[in-house]
Design a protein around this motif. Structure first.
Motif, PDB file in Angstrom:
ATOM      1  N   UNK A  22       0.811  -1.217   0.000  1.00 47.75           N
ATOM      2  CA  UNK A  22       0.000   0.000   0.000  1.00 47.75           C
ATOM      3  C   UNK A  22       0.840   1.261   0.000  1.00 47.75           C
ATOM      4  N   UNK A  23       1.949   1.244   0.732  1.00 45.93           N
ATOM      5  CA  UNK A  23       2.831   2.415   0.794  1.00 45.93           C
ATOM      6  C   UNK A  23       3.601   2.627  -0.508  1.00 45.93           C
ATOM      7  N   UNK A  24       3.912   1.541  -1.197  1.00 51.32           N
ATOM      8  CA  UNK A  24       4.770   1.637  -2.382  1.00 51.32           C
ATOM      9  C   UNK A  24       4.004   1.651  -3.706  1.00 51.32           C
ATOM     10  N   UNK A  25       2.700   1.562  -3.640  1.00 50.63           N
ATOM     11  CA  UNK A  25       1.904   1.610  -4.860  1.00 50.63           C
ATOM     12  C   UNK A  25       1.035   2.853  -4.854  1.00 50.63           C
ATOM     13  N   UNK A  26       0.301   3.027  -5.923  1.00 49.67           N
ATOM     14  CA  UNK A  26      -0.655   4.124  -5.992  1.00 49.67           C
ATOM     15  C   UNK A  26      -2.062   3.611  -5.737  1.00 49.67           C
ATOM     16  N   UNK A  27      -2.170   2.422  -5.112  1.00 43.36           N
ATOM     17  CA  UNK A  27      -3.453   1.814  -4.797  1.00 43.36           C
ATOM     18  C   UNK A  27      -3.839   2.234  -3.386  1.00 43.36           C
ATOM     19  N   UNK A  28      -5.074   2.644  -3.193  1.00 39.50           N
ATOM     20  CA  UNK A  28      -5.537   3.048  -1.873  1.00 39.50           C
ATOM     21  C   UNK A  28      -5.572   1.834  -0.944  1.00 39.50           C
ATOM     22  N   UNK A  29      -5.505   2.078   0.350  1.00 39.56           N
ATOM     23  CA  UNK A  29      -5.498   0.960   1.309  1.00 39.56           C
ATOM     24  C   UNK A  29      -6.758   0.116   1.165  1.00 39.56           C
ATOM     25  N   UNK A  30      -7.885   0.743   0.939  1.00 40.22           N
ATOM     26  CA  UNK A  30      -9.128  -0.005   0.742  1.00 40.22           C
ATOM     27  C   UNK A  30      -9.112  -0.822  -0.541  1.00 40.22           C
ATOM     28  N   UNK A  31      -8.419  -0.319  -1.534  1.00 39.32           N
ATOM     29  CA  UNK A  31      -8.349  -1.013  -2.816  1.00 39.32           C
ATOM     30  C   UNK A  31      -7.387  -2.184  -2.825  1.00 39.32           C
ATOM     31  N   UNK A  32      -6.403  -2.170  -1.929  1.00 42.36           N
ATOM     32  CA  UNK A  32      -5.392  -3.238  -1.901  1.00 42.36           C
ATOM     33  C   UNK A  32      -6.047  -4.602  -1.700  1.00 42.36           C
ATOM     34  N   UNK A  33      -6.929  -4.727  -0.715  1.00 44.91           N
ATOM     35  CA  UNK A  33      -7.565  -6.018  -0.438  1.00 44.91           C
ATOM     36  C   UNK A  33      -8.352  -6.521  -1.637  1.00 44.91           C
ATOM     37  N   UNK A  34      -9.112  -5.648  -2.259  1.00 46.29           N
ATOM     38  CA  UNK A  34      -9.893  -6.047  -3.440  1.00 46.29           C
ATOM     39  C   UNK A  34      -8.986  -6.490  -4.577  1.00 46.29           C
TER      40      UNK A  34
END
Length: 170
Positions: free
Chosen positions: A77-89
């Protein structure tokens, strides 16, 4: 400078509101328009590999982390541009596709690790190769010296914006 749609917008504002300096739109408007165009062209390559933007970002982050291509979801999550909520999905979809696997950490049973599978490595290697070819195509109209200057200017500008918008404690 060649005429583009932003030039036309600037001329209109200069005529209608000469009291306001509309020069910022010359940079911000162009960056915004280019960003929209570039994103469309980049996403087309991702789709050819069955990936969305967040999925590509996660796979690329795992791949460039080096062997064993494993990270904690919070680090992803910290190293991507994906939101924390989006990471799980995104991880659910990538796992269902066999591109990543999630396992319990041997160090701490409360932690789940995300690992790039052999299939995932193959997919991201092919997608990244085509992605770089596509980006080179998108930059082909720029003179190499202009490209180098632009990279430096944008890098300094982005660093300043990111620094000013960084949450406290990071």
């Amino acid at each position: 400078m060649s005429k583009d749609k932003v030039s036309h917008i600037q001329e209109q504002w200069k005529a209608e509101r000469p009291d306001i300096d509309s020069s910022p739109v010359g940079v911000v408007g162009r960056v915004h328009r280019l960003g929209n165009y570039l994103r469309r062209e980049i996403l087309a390559v991702y789709r050819e590999h069955g990936l969305g933007e967040g999925e590509f970002d996660i796979l690329a982050t795992l791949r460039r982390s080096g062997a064993p291509f494993t990270m904690l979801p919070t680090d992803l999550g910290r190293q991507t541009m994906v939101t924390s909520g989006g990471i799980s999905k995104q991880l659910d979809r990538l796992e269902a596709s066999g591109l990543v696997e999630r396992t319990v950490s041997s160090d701490d049973a409360r932690k789940r690790l995300v690992t790039l599978t052999a299939k995932g490595k193959s997919v991201i290697d092919a997608a990244y190769t085509e992605h770089m070819e596509n980006e080179a195509r998108l930059l082909a109209d720029l003179d190499p010296a202009d490209r180098e200057s632009l990279e430096g200017i944008l890098g300094r500008w982005l660093a300043a914006v990111e620094s000013a918008n960084e949450p406290p404690g990071e």
